[in-house]
Design a protein around this motif. Sequence first.
Motif, PDB file in Angstrom:
ATOM      1  N   MET A   1       0.839  -1.188   0.000  1.00 35.35           N
ATOM      2  CA  MET A   1       0.000   0.000   0.000  1.00 35.35           C
ATOM      3  C   MET A   1       0.880   1.247   0.000  1.00 35.35           C
ATOM      4  O   MET A   1       1.979   1.254   0.520  1.00 35.35           O
ATOM      5  CB  MET A   1      -0.914  -0.052   1.233  1.00 35.35           C
ATOM      6  N   SER A   2       0.397   2.301  -0.584  1.00 30.24           N
ATOM      7  CA  SER A   2       1.197   3.510  -0.735  1.00 30.24           C
ATOM      8  C   SER A   2       1.288   4.306   0.566  1.00 30.24           C
ATOM      9  O   SER A   2       0.566   4.052   1.526  1.00 30.24           O
ATOM     10  CB  SER A   2       0.582   4.395  -1.816  1.00 30.24           C
ATOM     11  N   GLU A   3       2.154   5.274   0.562  1.00 29.93           N
ATOM     12  CA  GLU A   3       2.375   6.112   1.734  1.00 29.93           C
ATOM     13  C   GLU A   3       1.649   7.451   1.594  1.00 29.93           C
ATOM     14  O   GLU A   3       2.010   8.411   2.254  1.00 29.93           O
ATOM     15  CB  GLU A   3       3.865   6.345   1.912  1.00 29.93           C
ATOM     16  N   ASP A  37       0.914   3.182  -6.224  1.00 30.76           N
ATOM     17  CA  ASP A  37       0.922   1.713  -6.225  1.00 30.76           C
ATOM     18  C   ASP A  37       1.161   1.161  -7.631  1.00 30.76           C
ATOM     19  O   ASP A  37       1.899   0.183  -7.804  1.00 30.76           O
ATOM     20  CB  ASP A  37      -0.397   1.170  -5.671  1.00 30.76           C
ATOM     21  N   SER A  38       0.562   1.783  -8.635  1.00 33.52           N
ATOM     22  CA  SER A  38       0.749   1.336 -10.019  1.00 33.52           C
ATOM     23  C   SER A  38       2.194   1.509 -10.460  1.00 33.52           C
ATOM     24  O   SER A  38       2.765   0.635 -11.112  1.00 33.52           O
ATOM     25  CB  SER A  38      -0.179   2.106 -10.956  1.00 33.52           C
ATOM     26  N   VAL A  39       2.785   2.629 -10.112  1.00 31.80           N
ATOM     27  CA  VAL A  39       4.194   2.858 -10.464  1.00 31.80           C
ATOM     28  C   VAL A  39       5.082   1.843  -9.757  1.00 31.80           C
ATOM     29  O   VAL A  39       6.047   1.332 -10.339  1.00 31.80           O
ATOM     30  CB  VAL A  39       4.611   4.308 -10.120  1.00 31.80           C
ATOM     31  N   ALA A  40       4.755   1.505  -8.525  1.00 31.95           N
ATOM     32  CA  ALA A  40       5.540   0.506  -7.790  1.00 31.95           C
ATOM     33  C   ALA A  40       5.469  -0.853  -8.471  1.00 31.95           C
ATOM     34  O   ALA A  40       6.464  -1.565  -8.559  1.00 31.95           O
ATOM     35  CB  ALA A  40       5.048   0.420  -6.349  1.00 31.95           C
ATOM     36  N   LYS A  41       4.273  -1.222  -8.967  1.00 32.84           N
ATOM     37  CA  LYS A  41       4.133  -2.505  -9.671  1.00 32.84           C
ATOM     38  C   LYS A  41       4.975  -2.532 -10.938  1.00 32.84           C
ATOM     39  O   LYS A  41       5.621  -3.534 -11.249  1.00 32.84           O
ATOM     40  CB  LYS A  41       2.673  -2.769 -10.014  1.00 32.84           C
ATOM     41  N   ALA A  46      10.248  -3.939 -14.065  1.00 34.61           N
ATOM     42  CA  ALA A  46      11.223  -3.255 -14.916  1.00 34.61           C
ATOM     43  C   ALA A  46      12.621  -3.611 -14.429  1.00 34.61           C
ATOM     44  O   ALA A  46      13.253  -2.886 -13.678  1.00 34.61           O
ATOM     45  CB  ALA A  46      10.997  -1.751 -14.871  1.00 34.61           C
ATOM     46  N   THR A  47      13.092  -4.755 -14.876  1.00 34.14           N
ATOM     47  CA  THR A  47      14.412  -5.235 -14.471  1.00 34.14           C
ATOM     48  C   THR A  47      15.442  -4.839 -15.521  1.00 34.14           C
ATOM     49  O   THR A  47      15.093  -4.466 -16.640  1.00 34.14           O
ATOM     50  CB  THR A  47      14.388  -6.766 -14.312  1.00 34.14           C
TER      51      THR A  47
END
Length: 99
Positions: A1-3, A37-41, A46-47
């Motif tokens: 969950m985001s901050e 959250d979407s950017v975190a996913k 993105a390796t």
Amino acid sequence: MSEITPDVVRHLAGLARIGLTEHEIEKLTGELGAIVDSVAKVSEVATPDVPATSHPVPLQNVFRPDVVGDPLTLEQVLSGAPEHDGSRFKVSAILGEEQ
């Protein structure tokens, strides 16, 4: 969950000098949280072995071949000019001084 919390949204709104109501703060808290959250996913997948792309379809410039054509005559060029002196375009001075 985001901050993202309502306090964070209030702080960001203050930095941006945007007045928000409590309803807008609550709504933006959820929306900004979903974005984070979407950017975190995306960051998780993105390796380094996945090449970065700016466009999903390869792009290329499309050029037409240069073809030499007949040049315009002086009369044709000046026919669309609002003012001319017979051989040149005539424009008013932009700095208020005639030259």
